[in-house]
Every structure is written in structure tokens, then in C-alpha cells.
Design an enzyme around this catalytic site. Structure first.
Site, PDB file in Angstrom:
ATOM      1  N   ASN A 137       1.390  -1.049   0.015  1.00  0.00           N
ATOM      2  CA  ASN A 137      -0.313   0.255   0.457  1.00  0.00           C
ATOM      3  C   ASN A 137       0.987   1.458  -0.700  1.00  0.00           C
ATOM      4  O   ASN A 137       0.289   2.377  -0.891  1.00  0.00           O
ATOM      5  CB  ASN A 137      -1.004  -0.074   1.018  1.00  0.00           C
ATOM      6  CG  ASN A 137      -2.275  -1.255   0.763  1.00  0.00           C
ATOM      7  OD1 ASN A 137      -2.923  -0.606   0.298  1.00  0.00           O
ATOM      8  ND2 ASN A 137      -2.145  -2.114   1.939  1.00  0.00           N
ATOM      9  N   GLU A 138       2.553   1.081   0.851  1.00  0.00           N
ATOM     10  CA  GLU A 138       2.993   2.556   0.689  1.00  0.00           C
ATOM     11  C   GLU A 138       3.383   2.275  -0.808  1.00  0.00           C
ATOM     12  O   GLU A 138       3.691   3.708  -1.622  1.00  0.00           O
ATOM     13  CB  GLU A 138       4.126   1.919   1.425  1.00  0.00           C
ATOM     14  CG  GLU A 138       5.395   3.492   1.562  1.00  0.00           C
ATOM     15  CD  GLU A 138       6.349   2.724   2.244  1.00  0.00           C
ATOM     16  OE1 GLU A 138       6.885   1.481   2.213  1.00  0.00           O
ATOM     17  OE2 GLU A 138       6.634   3.822   3.250  1.00  0.00           O
ATOM     18  N   ARG A 139       3.521   1.889  -1.749  1.00  0.00           N
ATOM     19  CA  ARG A 139       3.600   2.001  -2.907  1.00  0.00           C
ATOM     20  C   ARG A 139       2.397   1.918  -4.052  1.00  0.00           C
ATOM     21  O   ARG A 139       2.844   3.455  -4.607  1.00  0.00           O
ATOM     22  CB  ARG A 139       4.181   0.507  -3.511  1.00  0.00           C
ATOM     23  CG  ARG A 139       5.585   0.450  -2.897  1.00  0.00           C
ATOM     24  CD  ARG A 139       6.647  -0.584  -3.524  1.00  0.00           C
ATOM     25  NE  ARG A 139       7.820  -1.225  -2.416  1.00  0.00           N
ATOM     26  CZ  ARG A 139       8.043  -2.406  -1.760  1.00  0.00           C
ATOM     27  NH1 ARG A 139       6.733  -3.677  -2.177  1.00  0.00           N
ATOM     28  NH2 ARG A 139       8.962  -2.680  -1.517  1.00  0.00           N
ATOM     29  N   SER A 155       0.401   4.636  -3.176  1.00  0.00           N
ATOM     30  CA  SER A 155       0.264   5.853  -2.906  1.00  0.00           C
ATOM     31  C   SER A 155       0.978   6.636  -3.637  1.00  0.00           C
ATOM     32  O   SER A 155       0.558   8.052  -4.039  1.00  0.00           O
ATOM     33  CB  SER A 155      -0.300   5.961  -1.255  1.00  0.00           C
ATOM     34  OG  SER A 155       1.455   5.650  -1.053  1.00  0.00           O
TER      35      SER A 155
END
Lengths: 393, 362
Positions: free
Chosen positions: A229-231, A233
Site C-alpha cells: 500500500n505504501e508503493r 500511494s
């Protein structure tokens, strides 16, 4: 199925019931969450309406036009981008109900206790220990590079629960209360002179088992949800031409003809082209996502921007000549956010060195692109089947 | 209306790509490209007939009422990506893009212009603008020159568009002397063209109209060349990845060595970025955007570099085999290096850009 028209009418109802001009910011955001207009793709009752993610734009545009307050996504980025999707996937009903609303409204800031002095790129080597004690877990260890730890109320955390297993197993994922007396946050002063990050020392920190996310020993799998999910975003927002670091340097070139040289001109144009192309690549990625064709390009954008920020800010210091010898301020501060544009070229130059390290070093991201996107074979490894306790440290 | 360019491929564009790719795979594999290049007559008239005529690719830029397909630069760009992937020798860029776009910028009501456009769109004739391949869209033009060197695809031309001092003329191939030069890029033949003073020539436009039209033709050519460079780079990356996965040294596939993986991952990032730049320029040309010149300069400055880098990496990471005549890598390197100079070098395009974005030289 919730469609655009329904979202628009719900948004108008929200605005009518809570006029932004006369409503307290927190009250408005809470009402927005309860109306399911916080993140429309989330489930009903948890700030959403089970609507397609792409329809968020309809709500956002209407609220922006009405001058509604926002929840300051930069300030609460770790909560929004990383903690929330992990809680949504792995949290119990009580955990979801307890944490998602104050997280989204911004009443509770989150940080991420993943990296350790001995576990950076090799995150799965982490050594913070969590030992079961009745209904609680007792944690001891040290985390590092924790942004927002000095303002965070809660943290997502991974710790080792079984050192007898190979390093990717025997890890468990927790929600950590940053107000626990065993949590000590110390500023970590950086290359820029300020302490935007922290070291976090954990001494007999007690975490109730109810604050575990996922099964015992399954923490690595849960962490993948967070990191993926970090990537995702990255690359989500639109930037205008000259919207990044090429903006300040282009303006300086235009306004200060006395600083110009032929060599700087050549390098400036090359970087301007690179920045414009990176902007277009980000736009293309956004269009792919909107069209429901997510490509692997996201992992590349961070690489591109890290290099660009470093090269452009380096050139900017040079362009300023004698002024480039000066720095704006070395006062030690603990800011909540990185402020690239409010500081001078020297700060941008130094801070951008972190862009190729934070959130995965460029070297590791290149490996990921090579293996997962291009399908190249991995290098032989000797750490996968060895118990964590037997690894060389 | 959104000011953002559409950077994706439409379904129709994807279908066109599949059709062109399967034609080129069947009829123009790299081994036969090499054989034809060595024969001195690199063109395959049957392939051209299938691509330009049967498939309608030559008429993509031409409106239906003038005998074309009424498509746009976006579709032509897809054809060029595929031609770049296959280094197929075909006068597509020269005839179907540069000459066609030049003619479209003239008075298309005029009978000789309309007649020639219809011939080109149907793939029945090939027309080539008699200017050097290296000519930049904003550079000097050979008005009134009798001998023009470095003209691409002249050998394949039925008609040459010649800039005399008083305007643009269509000259039949019989009215010019085409003297083949030895090109760096074996798949895009170059010639010195000498116009016979007594040759029959049809005047298409006066000098001022001609200049604007030729510059528009060269601008579209430079912009869509980025798509050829993209396709070329993509092939080089894919083949290099394939080779390094299969080739073993030190008891491992060489693609497992980090030193090589990082280079290929870096190249992938450049190709992905180049695709955004190439799509932006195709869309700007298709929509006649006021930003067209800017996007051409950006795409040429960027994609030229990506194609050369990809071809150079392809040779190096294939190592010994990459240096051989029998492996196609050299065809791609030669095309990429030649494309870098074609229609304005990256440096010239950056100079043009500096004016457009107000970052003036000292």
C-alpha cells in the site's frame, strides 16, 4: 452499487447539514467519515460506502469547491497509506471500529516501527523481541528512522516472536501504544541539522493480544500488505509542469541572468527534460490506475524522482555560486513534515539524499524491478532456511 | 475540457498494433532484414503493399475525404513503434508521415496535392521530401539546392518533393538522379539526390507556404520518430532480458548478477518514461495542441537517448554474440544512433526547448 450521482447527492447533503464556514474542523471531518465519504471504497460504517475507489474524486472535487476542511493527508500519511489498509485487512471488528475514525479524522497520528539499526533493507532480519505473557506481549528492542514518532499516538510494529524459525517466519505484527511508559522516543538529528526522524527504544512495552494484526508468526505477510500500500500511494497525485524541484531552479535561471553559464544551461535543460518526462510518466501511471489497468510502473517512479531531486538540487546549489556556500539555518528542530519548498537550495540538496534511501533504497528497488517486473532470476541466497538466531550479525 | 494528454492506448490502437506486429513477425524477421540490407535493396515491395495498402497504415493521417483512413498521429505512432521493434526497412516515416504531413499542410483543395495524397494514402506511391535526414524542424532548409545529400528512402520514392527557390515541387523519380550513399543504418538507405533541371515538375506551393508546410512535416516526423525509438528500445530491453536469463556463466544465469540486473532495471525505467513522452507527443500532434512543438522537443531530447542507451546495453550485455554480424543487435544499434541525429539532434531539440520554456542561453 454506489454511483457518482449518489455520491454527489450524499456530499451535498453533508455540506448542507454541516456548512464548512460555521462547523468546527474536527466535527466536519467526523461527520464526513460517518457519512461514508472519507474513503468511499472502504466498507459502510468504516468511513466508506463500498464504492469504486475511482469515485473518490467526485466527492473530493465537490468538497474542495465548497471550501470544506481536509484531513491534512500529508500529516497523517502513514496512518492513511499504511496503517489503515492493514487494519482493514487484518483487524478484528473492535480494532477497526476503535482505530479507523480517529486515524482518518487526524485526531490520532500514526507512525511505523519497522526499521531497526540492524534491519534496514534486510527488514526481515529484525531483532526486536515480543514474548507472550498471559494476555499480553512484552516487547524489548530498538527501532530507527521513525518519522512522526514524536507526535504519534499509535504505531504499527513488527517484532520477532520465534527466533528458532528462519527470519521471514516467526515475526508478528502489532499495534503499539506510543504512550506506554516503556516507549522512549529520542530525536535523531540528521544531515540537514534537524530531527525529522527518531530513534524509538522499547523497554518492557506491554501490548494486549487484542492489538495483534494477523496470526502469530504471520507478521511478514501482514507487513507486505503495508508495504504494498505504501508503493501504491506513490504516483497518485498530479503535479503541474515545473511542479517539482525543477520549479525553483527554472525560476532562479529566469530571474537571475548574472548566474548563468553555458555549462549550467546544458545541465539545466537536460534535467528539465527528465523532470517533464517523469511528470508525464506519473500522469500515465495515474491514467492507467483510473482506467483499471494498474501497471508495474509505480515501483519505478520513486527511483526516478529520487535521482531527479538529487541532481536538480545539486545543480541549484551550484547555480547560486557564492550564495551556494551559505546555508539557511542549522538550528536543531523536530518538524512534523519535510518542508522542501520553504527552505533554501542547500537544504533541498541535503534532504533529497534521503529520497534514495527512505521507503526502500534505490538499489533494493532496482532488484525488485529486475526480479518482479522483468522476471530476472534472484541471486543465490544463504539466509532463507537458517533459523534467525543462527544468522551472522 | 481536460488539458491532460491521453497517454494510454485505445482498444483500436491495440488492435492495430497486433495486426502490424503479426505482419512484421511473419514477413520481416531480423534475419531477412539483414539479408535484404546486404543485397543493397532493403525494401520488400510485398511487405510495403501489405502494410501500407492492404492494412491502410499509409493513410492513417489522411482524412477519409482525401482517400485516407481518417485516423491520427496516435495510430501512426503505434505503427512506428512496431517498425522500430522490427527495424523493418519501410518508407513509413518518410512517405506516410513526413511527406504526407507536408502535403496536408498545403492547400488540399488543389488538384495535384489531393491527387498525390490519395496515391500516398493508398500505398500506391511513395513520396519523399528531398531534405537531409538530419534536418531539424526549425533548422535550415535546402531551398534551391540542386544536389541534396543524405535524403532517406530516396531509392524507394516514386515522387520527390523538392524545394526550389520559388516553392515546393513534385518531381517524378525519373526526373532525379539518386546516388546511393553508404549509410550507418543499413535499414534506412540514404542517397544524394540531384534534380534534373529539365525534369517535369508540378508546383505544389509558393515558397512561404512550402516552408511552413515542410516545417510541419518535419515536426510531425520528429515527434513520431520518438515512437520508433521507443519500439526499438523496448525490443532491445526484452531481448537482453531474455538472453541474460538463458545465458549461464559461473554456474548461474548471468541475469541473476546484480550488476546486470540494475542496468536492465534502469533501462526499463527509461523505456517506461520514454513511453509517456512518446504518447504525449503523439497525442499533442493528433489534437493539434499548442504544446506540440514543446512535446516534440522533450520527446526527441529524451527518447533519442533512451534508444541509443538501450541498443548499447543490448550489445554489451549480449557480450561476444552482441558484436557479431549474425546477431541482430547491430541493426538496432545502427538504427538507434542514426535516429539520434535524424530530424534534429537532442542538442538542437534542447535549444528549441530553451526558447519555448523561457530558459534562455547565457
Amino acid at each position: 452499487m454506489t454511483d457518482a450521482a449518489e455520491l454527489l447527492s450524499r456530499t451535498k447533503e453533508l455540506l448542507a447539514a454541516h456548512p464548512p464556514a460555521t462547523t468546527d474542523r474536527t466535527d466536519f471531518l467526523t461527520a464526513r467519515f460517518d457519512a461514508g465519504l472519507a474513503w468511499v471504497h472502504y466498507p459502510k460504517g468504516l468511513g466508506g460506502l463500498d464504492a469504486p475507489r475511482t469515485l473518490q474524486a467526485v466527492v473530493d472535487a465537490e468538497l474542495t469547491a465548497a471550501g470544506a476542511p481536509d484531513n491534512d493527508p500529508r500529516r497523517i500519511g502513514i496512518g492513511l497509506g499504511m496503517a489503515a489498509p492493514t487494519i482493514l485487512t487484518y483487524g478484528s471488528e473492535e480494532v477497526k471500529q476503535r482505530f479507523l475514525r480517529p486515524l482518518w479524522v487526524g485526531e490520532e497520528v500514526w507512525c511505523q516501527l519497522f526499521s531497526e539499526p540492524g534491519a534496514g533493507s534486510d527488514l526481515a532480519a529484525l531483532g526486536t523481541r515480543a514474548v507472550r505473557d498471559g494476555g499480553d506481549w512484552v516487547l524489548n528492542g530498538q527501532k530507527v528512522w521513525t518519522s512522526s514518532a514524536h507526535v504519534a499516538r499509535w504505531a504499527i510494529l513488527i517484532a520477532r516472536t520465534d527466533p528458532e524459525l528462519p527470519k521471514h517466519r516467526g515475526i508478528t505484527y502489532f499495534i503499539c501504544d506510543m504512550s506506554d511508559p516503556g516507549v522512549e522516543v529520542r530525536p535523531l538529528r540528521q544531515i540537514t541539522g534537524e530531527a525529522e526522524f527518531n530513534e524509538v527504544f522499547l523497554t518492557d512495552v506491554r501490548i494486549p493480544d487484542a492489538h495483534r494484526l494477523g496470526e502469530v508468526g504471520e507478521g511478514w505477510k501482514v507487513a507486505q500488505t503495508t508495504l504494498m500500500n505504501e508503493r501504491v500511494s506513490i504516483g497518485g497525485s498530479r503535479i503541474p509542469r515545473e511542479g517539482g524541484m525543477s520549479g525553483p531552479i527554472a525560476r532562479t535561471w529566469r530571474e537571475r541572468p548574472e548566474l548563468r553559464t553555458h555549462d549550467l544551461h546544458q545541465r539545466l535543460l537536460t534535467l528539465w527534460v527528465d523532470a517533464e518526462v517523469a511528470r508525464l510518466a506519473g500522469e500515465r501511471l495515474r491514467q492507467q490506475l483510473a482506467a483499471g489497468q494498474p501497471g508495474p510502473e509505480g515501483s519505478g517512479m520513486k527511483l526516478a524522482f529520487a535521482r531527479l531531486n538529487q541532481e536538480i538540487s545539486g545543480l541549484e546549489v551550484e547555480l547560486r555560486g557564492e550564495e551556494g556556500l551559505l546555508y539557511d539555518d542549522w538550528t536543531m528542530r523536530r518538524p512534523e513534515l519535510v518542508d522542501f519548498t520553504g527552505r533554501d537550495a542547500g537544504y533541498r540538496y541535503l534532504r533529497s539524499k534521503g529520497n534514495s534511501i527512505e521507503g526502500g533504497t534505490s538499489e533494493v528497488l532496482l532488484n525488485i524491478v529486475a526480479e518482479r517486473v522483468l522476471g530476472l532470476p534472484s541471486e543465490p541466497r544463504n539466509d532463507k532456511d537458517v533459523a534467525w538466531k543462527d544468522l551472522t550479525r | 475540457m481536460s488539458t491532460q494528454p491521453d497517454l494510454l492506448y485505445s482498444e483500436a490502437e491495440d488492435d492495430l498494433r497486433s495486426a502490424v506486429r503479426s505482419l512484421l513477425t511473419d514477413r520481416s524477421d531480423t534475419a531477412s532484414v539483414l539479408v535484404r540490407a546486404e543485397s543493397g535493396t532493403p525494401y520488400d515491395p510485398e511487405l510495403w503493399k501489405a502494410l501500407a495498402g492492404d492494412m491502410g497504415a499509409a493513410g492513417l493521417l489522411v482524412p477519409e475525404k482525401l482517400g485516407g483512413q481518417g485516423a491520427s498521429h496516435r495510430e501512426a505512432a503505434v505503427v512506428l513503434e512496431e517498425l522500430g521493434r522490427s527495424v523493418a526497412p519501410a518508407p513509413y516515416l518518410t512517405s506516410s508521415v513526413i511527406a504526407t504531413e507536408t502535403l496536408l499542410a498545403l492547400d488540399t483543395e488543389s488538384e495535384p496535392v489531393a491527387a498525390l495524397l490519395a496515391e500516398l494514402a493508398a500505398g500506391r506511391q511513395v513520396a519523399v521530401l528531398a531534405v537531409p535526414l538530419s534536418a531539424a524542424p526549425d533548422g535550415p532548409l535546402p531551398f534551391g539546392a540542386r544536389r541534396i545529400t543524405g535524403v532517406p528512402d530516396a531509392a524507394a520514392a516514386d515522387v520527390l518533393l523538392v524545394l526550389k527557390s520559388d516553392g515546393l515541387y513534385a518531381v517524378e523519380a525519373a526526373g532525379v538522379t539518386v546516388e546511393a550513399l553508404t549509410p550507418l543504418d543499413l535499414t534506412r538507405p540514404l542517397a544524394a539526390v540531384t534534380v534534373d533541371r529539365t525534369a517535369a515538375a508540378t508546383r505544389l506551393a509558393d515558397a512561404a507556404t512550402a516552408e511552413a508546410a515542410v516545417r510541419r512535416g518535419l515536426l510531425a516526423g520528429a515527434g513520431l520518430l520518438a515512437s520508433e525509438q521507443l519500439g526499438l528500445a523496448e525490443w532491445c530491453l526484452e531481448e537482453t532480458v531474455r538472453h541474460t536469463r538463458e545465458r549461464h556463466q559461473f554456474n548461474r544465469p548471468i541475469g541473476s548478477f546484480q550488476a546486470l540486473k540494475h542496468r536492465m532495471a534502469q533501462l526499463w525505467l527509461e523505456v517506461v518514461s520514454g513511453r509517456a513522452a512518446a504518447r504525449a507527443v503523439a497525442d499533442a500532434l493528433a489534437t493539434d495542441s499548442p504544446e506540440a512543438a514543446l512535446t516534440v522537443a522533450v520527446a526527441q531530447a529524451y527518447c533519442s537517448r533512451v534508444a541509443v542507451h538501450a541498443a548499447e546495453e543490448c550489445v554489451q550485455l549480449h557480450a561476444g554474440i552482441g558484436m557479431t554480424w549474425e546477431h541482430p543487435a547491430h541493426l538496432y544499434l545502427k538504427r538507434a544512433k542514426s535516429d539520434e541525429i535524424a530530424l534534429g539532434t537532442p542538442g538542437r531539440h534542447k535549444e528549441a526547448l530553451a526558447e519555448l520554456i523561457d530558459l534562455r542561453a547565457p
